[in-house]
Design a protein around this motif. Structure first.
Motif, PDB file in Angstrom:
ATOM      1  N   TYR A  20      44.872  12.791  19.193  1.00 53.50           N
ATOM      2  CA  TYR A  20      44.003  13.726  18.474  1.00 53.50           C
ATOM      3  C   TYR A  20      43.802  13.325  17.006  1.00 53.50           C
ATOM      4  O   TYR A  20      43.670  14.168  16.132  1.00 53.50           O
ATOM      5  N   LYS A  21      43.811  12.028  16.733  1.00 57.32           N
ATOM      6  CA  LYS A  21      43.712  11.580  15.341  1.00 57.32           C
ATOM      7  C   LYS A  21      42.263  11.573  14.854  1.00 57.32           C
ATOM      8  O   LYS A  21      41.978  11.921  13.716  1.00 57.32           O
ATOM      9  N   ARG A  22      41.360  11.135  15.703  1.00 61.90           N
ATOM     10  CA  ARG A  22      39.948  11.040  15.290  1.00 61.90           C
ATOM     11  C   ARG A  22      39.066  11.910  16.171  1.00 61.90           C
ATOM     12  O   ARG A  22      37.910  11.597  16.397  1.00 61.90           O
ATOM     13  N   ASP A  23      39.627  12.982  16.641  1.00 65.47           N
ATOM     14  CA  ASP A  23      38.892  13.863  17.541  1.00 65.47           C
ATOM     15  C   ASP A  23      38.624  15.206  16.854  1.00 65.47           C
ATOM     16  O   ASP A  23      39.570  15.880  16.422  1.00 65.47           O
ATOM     17  N   VAL A  24      37.336  15.556  16.728  1.00 65.07           N
ATOM     18  CA  VAL A  24      36.957  16.854  16.155  1.00 65.07           C
ATOM     19  C   VAL A  24      36.675  17.798  17.309  1.00 65.07           C
ATOM     20  O   VAL A  24      35.764  17.554  18.105  1.00 65.07           O
ATOM     21  N   PRO A  25      37.437  18.872  17.457  1.00 62.32           N
ATOM     22  CA  PRO A  25      37.262  19.771  18.595  1.00 62.32           C
ATOM     23  C   PRO A  25      35.988  20.589  18.486  1.00 62.32           C
ATOM     24  O   PRO A  25      35.520  20.915  17.383  1.00 62.32           O
ATOM     25  N   THR A  26      35.435  20.939  19.640  1.00 63.30           N
ATOM     26  CA  THR A  26      34.255  21.796  19.662  1.00 63.30           C
ATOM     27  C   THR A  26      34.655  23.248  19.426  1.00 63.30           C
ATOM     28  O   THR A  26      35.841  23.607  19.518  1.00 63.30           O
ATOM     29  N   TYR A  27      33.662  24.084  19.150  1.00 65.81           N
ATOM     30  CA  TYR A  27      33.962  25.499  18.934  1.00 65.81           C
ATOM     31  C   TYR A  27      34.420  26.174  20.218  1.00 65.81           C
ATOM     32  O   TYR A  27      35.192  27.137  20.169  1.00 65.81           O
ATOM     33  N   GLU A  28      34.005  25.670  21.352  1.00 69.40           N
ATOM     34  CA  GLU A  28      34.468  26.215  22.622  1.00 69.40           C
ATOM     35  C   GLU A  28      35.971  25.957  22.796  1.00 69.40           C
ATOM     36  O   GLU A  28      36.727  26.843  23.230  1.00 69.40           O
ATOM     37  N   PHE A  29      36.408  24.735  22.438  1.00 66.14           N
ATOM     38  CA  PHE A  29      37.827  24.387  22.519  1.00 66.14           C
ATOM     39  C   PHE A  29      38.650  25.213  21.531  1.00 66.14           C
ATOM     40  O   PHE A  29      39.726  25.733  21.860  1.00 66.14           O
ATOM     41  N   SER A  73      36.513  35.199  13.529  1.00 69.69           N
ATOM     42  CA  SER A  73      35.193  35.840  13.667  1.00 69.69           C
ATOM     43  C   SER A  73      34.088  34.796  13.806  1.00 69.69           C
ATOM     44  O   SER A  73      33.205  34.899  14.673  1.00 69.69           O
ATOM     45  N   LYS A  74      34.128  33.755  12.975  1.00 67.61           N
ATOM     46  CA  LYS A  74      33.121  32.696  13.037  1.00 67.61           C
ATOM     47  C   LYS A  74      33.253  31.891  14.327  1.00 67.61           C
ATOM     48  O   LYS A  74      32.263  31.591  15.003  1.00 67.61           O
ATOM     49  N   ILE A  75      34.491  31.557  14.706  1.00 68.58           N
ATOM     50  CA  ILE A  75      34.730  30.761  15.903  1.00 68.58           C
ATOM     51  C   ILE A  75      34.337  31.536  17.151  1.00 68.58           C
ATOM     52  O   ILE A  75      33.823  30.968  18.125  1.00 68.58           O
ATOM     53  N   GLN A  76      34.556  32.850  17.144  1.00 66.90           N
ATOM     54  CA  GLN A  76      34.225  33.666  18.303  1.00 66.90           C
ATOM     55  C   GLN A  76      32.715  33.692  18.543  1.00 66.90           C
ATOM     56  O   GLN A  76      32.245  33.600  19.677  1.00 66.90           O
ATOM     57  N   VAL A  77      31.947  33.798  17.454  1.00 64.71           N
ATOM     58  CA  VAL A  77      30.478  33.811  17.583  1.00 64.71           C
ATOM     59  C   VAL A  77      29.971  32.453  18.064  1.00 64.71           C
ATOM     60  O   VAL A  77      29.158  32.363  18.987  1.00 64.71           O
ATOM     61  N   SER A  83      24.300  27.682  23.049  1.00 67.06           N
ATOM     62  CA  SER A  83      23.607  26.653  22.274  1.00 67.06           C
ATOM     63  C   SER A  83      24.473  26.061  21.167  1.00 67.06           C
ATOM     64  O   SER A  83      24.137  25.026  20.607  1.00 67.06           O
ATOM     65  N   ILE A  84      25.592  26.715  20.837  1.00 62.95           N
ATOM     66  CA  ILE A  84      26.409  26.274  19.703  1.00 62.95           C
ATOM     67  C   ILE A  84      27.805  25.833  20.128  1.00 62.95           C
ATOM     68  O   ILE A  84      28.418  25.002  19.458  1.00 62.95           O
ATOM     69  N   LYS A  85      28.326  26.332  21.241  1.00 59.19           N
ATOM     70  CA  LYS A  85      29.738  26.123  21.567  1.00 59.19           C
ATOM     71  C   LYS A  85      30.110  24.654  21.753  1.00 59.19           C
ATOM     72  O   LYS A  85      31.266  24.276  21.569  1.00 59.19           O
ATOM     73  N   SER A  86      29.130  23.804  22.087  1.00 57.05           N
ATOM     74  CA  SER A  86      29.436  22.383  22.250  1.00 57.05           C
ATOM     75  C   SER A  86      29.398  21.616  20.941  1.00 57.05           C
ATOM     76  O   SER A  86      29.727  20.423  20.904  1.00 57.05           O
ATOM     77  N   LYS A  87      29.002  22.258  19.845  1.00 52.61           N
ATOM     78  CA  LYS A  87      28.915  21.598  18.544  1.00 52.61           C
ATOM     79  C   LYS A  87      30.290  21.538  17.889  1.00 52.61           C
ATOM     80  O   LYS A  87      31.169  22.369  18.139  1.00 52.61           O
TER      81      LYS A  87
END
Length: 453
Positions: A20-29, A73-77, A83-87
């Motif tokens: 997990y050194k160069r991995d940016v997690p998605t908002y879904e994760f 709150s931001k992560i939940q939305v 359309s956003i959870k994979s970003k």
């Protein structure tokens, strides 16, 4: 090592654990991690989502979980939106410097003009043209660079894609027949209410400096077919043609790309006195105008705009013999034709504008129906003849040099091709709209004259 088996890299076997050194997690994760953490504990969350991490990476993951929980709150939305959870990152719309909607549409029209003529458009061509339009509208080059992400967004906004050519030809939309009928009724109504028997139409089309054939002859089975050109196949100027439903042709307007002066006073003087050209270039342009009976203008992009529309209307209609008689003009749905300045000016000189339905120019614009194809065919014939002459000058020891046509040659070809268009070709473009209308008008006029006699 046993034959047929691959030697293991680790004692425990299998691949290395994810670091997990160069991995940016998605908002879904992130939402899944925080939800699990709040229902259990930090240790169980780390064990489930970051299994195998030790030392500093594990501590970093622990801090991230607490940080995400703080911003739940931001992560939940974001994590709940399809359309956003994979970003992985979010930023507000408008954060980056983008082109204005008007410039965006101008770029789309440039693409449509190229595609109508069959010219290919690459990603690099799109980028360079976007930078050119941005500079013309005053957007600094260090703020807008037409990046790959911008190009992807631009194509998505306008339902465009980079596609491989699989066929040729033009098929009108399914509702084109209705669009023709609606425009027919609209034109007849306008002509009846204004009491006119003739309508005018104008259309701008790109004139390319090089017409490379789309196919060539080669040996059967060869995988690479190479043709030699001078690299001017995407350089063009704009030609605005005007004609009437009776087949009358008016003076063409040509728009060339011209470098504008950086001094505001000089630039204003060039636009007012020399059609946008500098003093040196204007001497040649003025000669070409006089010799070939054409009007030539220049601007930074080499494209039509509202200022040219006003000048064009004045040239053709302001000084007509009977200004009290209204003029019906059929015009494409192009922003440079329908700006408030242009519409008001047309009304002031008694010109009634009728718009071509968007997306139906191939069947509703008389120029696209009848003139443009023979016009381009004549242009290609001139270019092919010139190419043959250049190739004839070569020899086995010295290959022929293929040079691009000069400005004067392209102007001469354009005016000659326009003059060669037959009156019947021009009037045939109006048949779908005016045939029965003009016949009725002629019968009424004939009956009136018979009654008088």
């Amino acid at each position: 090592m046993v034959k047929g088996k691959r030697q293991r890299l680790h004692e425990d076997g299998g691949r290395r654990p994810k670091q997990y050194k160069r991995d940016v997690p998605t908002y879904e994760f992130r939402l899944a991690v925080v939800t699990f953490f709040k229902a259990t504990s930090i240790a169980k969350a780390l064990e489930r989502f970051y299994h195998g991490l030790e030392g500093t990476p594990r501590e970093t993951a622990r801090k991230n979980i607490y940080y995400w929980a703080k911003n739940i709150s931001k992560i939940q939305v974001a994590g709940s939106s399809n359309s956003i959870k994979s970003k992985k990152k979010l930023r507000a719309a408008g954060t980056a410097t983008v082109l204005s909607p008007a410039t965006d549409l101008q770029l789309v029209r440039w693409i449509n003009a190229y595609r109508d003529d069959g010219a290919p458009i690459s990603s690099m061509m799109l980028r360079l043209k976007a930078l050119e339009f941005a500079e013309a509208t005053g957007v600094r080059s260090d703020l807008f660079t037409a990046t790959r992400s911008w190009r992807i967004g631009f194509l998505r906004r306008h339902s465009l894609r980079f596609r491989a050519r699989i066929r040729q030809g033009q098929i009108p939309p399914a509702d084109s027949a209705k669009a023709v009928m609606d425009l027919n009724a609209k034109l007849r109504s306008a002509m009846d209410s204004l009491g006119v028997d003739v309508a005018y139409t104008a259309d701008q089309t790109p004139i390319f400096f090089e017409y490379v054939p789309k196919t060539t002859i080669a040996k059967k089975g060869v995988k690479t077919v190479w043709v030699r050109t001078n690299g001017k196949d995407t350089e063009c100027m704009v030609c605005m043609l005007l004609s009437s439903s009776f087949g009358e042709k008016r003076t063409p307007f040509l728009v060339l790309k011209s470098t504008q002066s950086k001094i505001p006073e000089t630039r204003a003087e060039n636009n007012r006195v020399r059609h946008g050209f500098g003093k040196v270039l204007w001497k040649e342009v003025e000669r070409l105008q006089s010799e070939y009976e054409v009007q030539i203008y220049g601007n930074r992009c080499g494209w039509w705009d509202s200022r040219l529309s006003v000048i064009w209307l004045d040239y053709h209609f302001k000084g007509r013999q009977h200004p009290e008689r209204p003029v019906v003009l059929l015009w494409d749905l192009f922003s440079g034709h329908w700006s408030l300045e242009v519409v008001n000016h047309a009304k002031s000189i008694n010109v009634h504008l009728v718009e071509v339905p968007g997306g139906h120019t191939s069947v509703c614009q008389p120029a696209d129906c009848a003139w443009n194809r023979p016009l381009k065919q004549r242009m290609r014939r001139h270019w092919v003849q010139r190419l043959a002459e250049q190739l004839a000058d070569g020899s086995d020891e010295r290959p022929a040099a293929i040079k691009s046509p000069s400005r004067e040659e392209v102007v001469r070809w354009t005016t000659a091709s326009s003059r060669d268009l037959a009156t019947s070709t021009i009037s045939n473009g109006f048949l779908a709209f005016f045939a029965s209308h003009q016949m009725n008008r002629m019968l009424r006029l004939l009956l009136t004259r018979l009654q008088i006699n």
